[in-house]
Design a protein around this motif. Structure first.
Motif, PDB file in Angstrom:
ATOM      1  N   LEU A 143     -15.718   2.739 -41.292  1.00  0.00           N
ATOM      2  CA  LEU A 143     -16.681   3.803 -41.548  1.00  0.00           C
ATOM      3  C   LEU A 143     -16.076   4.902 -42.408  1.00  0.00           C
ATOM      4  O   LEU A 143     -16.732   5.453 -43.308  1.00  0.00           O
ATOM      5  N   GLU A 144     -14.814   5.208 -42.158  1.00  0.00           N
ATOM      6  CA  GLU A 144     -14.135   6.249 -42.935  1.00  0.00           C
ATOM      7  C   GLU A 144     -14.009   5.877 -44.409  1.00  0.00           C
ATOM      8  O   GLU A 144     -13.944   6.743 -45.279  1.00  0.00           O
ATOM      9  N   ASN A 145     -13.981   4.556 -44.696  1.00  0.00           N
ATOM     10  CA  ASN A 145     -13.835   4.108 -46.084  1.00  0.00           C
ATOM     11  C   ASN A 145     -15.174   3.960 -46.795  1.00  0.00           C
ATOM     12  O   ASN A 145     -15.220   3.557 -47.950  1.00  0.00           O
ATOM     13  N   GLY A 146     -16.266   4.270 -46.115  1.00  0.00           N
ATOM     14  CA  GLY A 146     -17.569   4.193 -46.759  1.00  0.00           C
ATOM     15  C   GLY A 146     -18.327   2.949 -46.365  1.00  0.00           C
ATOM     16  O   GLY A 146     -18.106   2.372 -45.298  1.00  0.00           O
ATOM     17  N   ASN A 147     -19.217   2.517 -47.235  1.00  0.00           N
ATOM     18  CA  ASN A 147     -20.110   1.399 -46.914  1.00  0.00           C
ATOM     19  C   ASN A 147     -19.816   0.145 -47.728  1.00  0.00           C
ATOM     20  O   ASN A 147     -20.711  -0.666 -47.955  1.00  0.00           O
ATOM     21  N   ASN A 148     -18.570  -0.020 -48.174  1.00  0.00           N
ATOM     22  CA  ASN A 148     -18.263  -1.198 -48.986  1.00  0.00           C
ATOM     23  C   ASN A 148     -17.719  -2.358 -48.155  1.00  0.00           C
ATOM     24  O   ASN A 148     -17.360  -3.394 -48.691  1.00  0.00           O
ATOM     25  N   GLY A 149     -17.630  -2.173 -46.833  1.00  0.00           N
ATOM     26  CA  GLY A 149     -17.198  -3.252 -45.967  1.00  0.00           C
ATOM     27  C   GLY A 149     -15.716  -3.536 -45.986  1.00  0.00           C
ATOM     28  O   GLY A 149     -15.284  -4.599 -45.558  1.00  0.00           O
TER      29      GLY A 149
END
Length: 210
Positions: A143-149
């Motif tokens: 989640l901390e890295n965003g929505n790129n999985g």
């Protein structure tokens, strides 16, 4: 490139993530799948008396995370600086702890029949509590890295493959809905296993008991 030879049994378990990393990087390696009747002789040749072992130009390296970390750097699937590498190592330690936890660490032996237990009951009572302890930590990193999985940056790293393979087995050998509460982990699994190189390999992979 070095001459690579991977020693592991003809199952997924702890060796499959190394195979996946080779396929992700599209790098050649000899996949030496050990038969049980061979193991008595080969065991004495392994640095720690166990597998997986990666042989690099004749030098043998043991321990899954050590092998993955080495290949991650070789294949440019690691961090771009010391801090990023340390963060990936931190996440890898979480995955390793999860794999070695009391329930999860014994589950493969249950699946292989080496521990006599009801598989479904063992999964529910012993493995799921480990999932509930460690999956939220991995979900938080994602989640901390965003929505790129992915766990870090925008390109699959060795730890992404490590996490995806580890958690995918919860679905494959446990319950298809066991990770429904962790959408980012599901997205990671989906991204890694839909990479063209890995997807091609998995499509040809034979089923194994664990």
């Amino acid at each position: 490139m070095p001459d690579y030879k991977l020693y592991y049994f003809d199952v997924r378990s702890r060796g499959e993530v190394i195979r996946l990393l080779f396929h992700l990087a599209d790098e050649k390696f000899e996949d030496q799948r050990i038969q049980m009747e061979e193991w008595g002789v080969l065991k004495a040749e392994m640095p720690l008396g166990q597998v997986p072992v990666l042989e690099v130009d004749g030098v043998k390296i043991a321990q899954t995370t050590a092998i993955l970390r080495y290949l991650g750097h070789q294949f440019h699937r690691a961090g771009t600086n010391a801090v990023e590498c340390a963060r990936l190592d931190m996440m890898a330690e979480v995955i390793q702890e999860f794999m070695s936890a009391q329930g999860m660490g014994s589950y493969s032996r249950v699946l292989f029949g080496l521990i006599q237990a009801n598989k479904e009951q063992f999964f529910k009572e012993k493995v799921l509590p480990d999932v509930e302890k460690y999956a939220p930590l991995v979900e938080k990193f994602l989640l901390e890295n965003g929505n790129n999985g992915l766990l870090l940056g925008d390109r699959e790293t060795w730890v992404d493959v490590f996490a995806a393979e580890t958690f995918s087995k919860i679905i494959d050998y446990g319950s298809p809905d066991a990770l429904d509460a962790y959408p980012h982990i599901l997205a990671l699994i989906n991204r890694v296993f839909n990479h063209p190189n890995i997807k091609k390999y998995v499509a040809q992979r034979k089923p194994t008991p664990a």
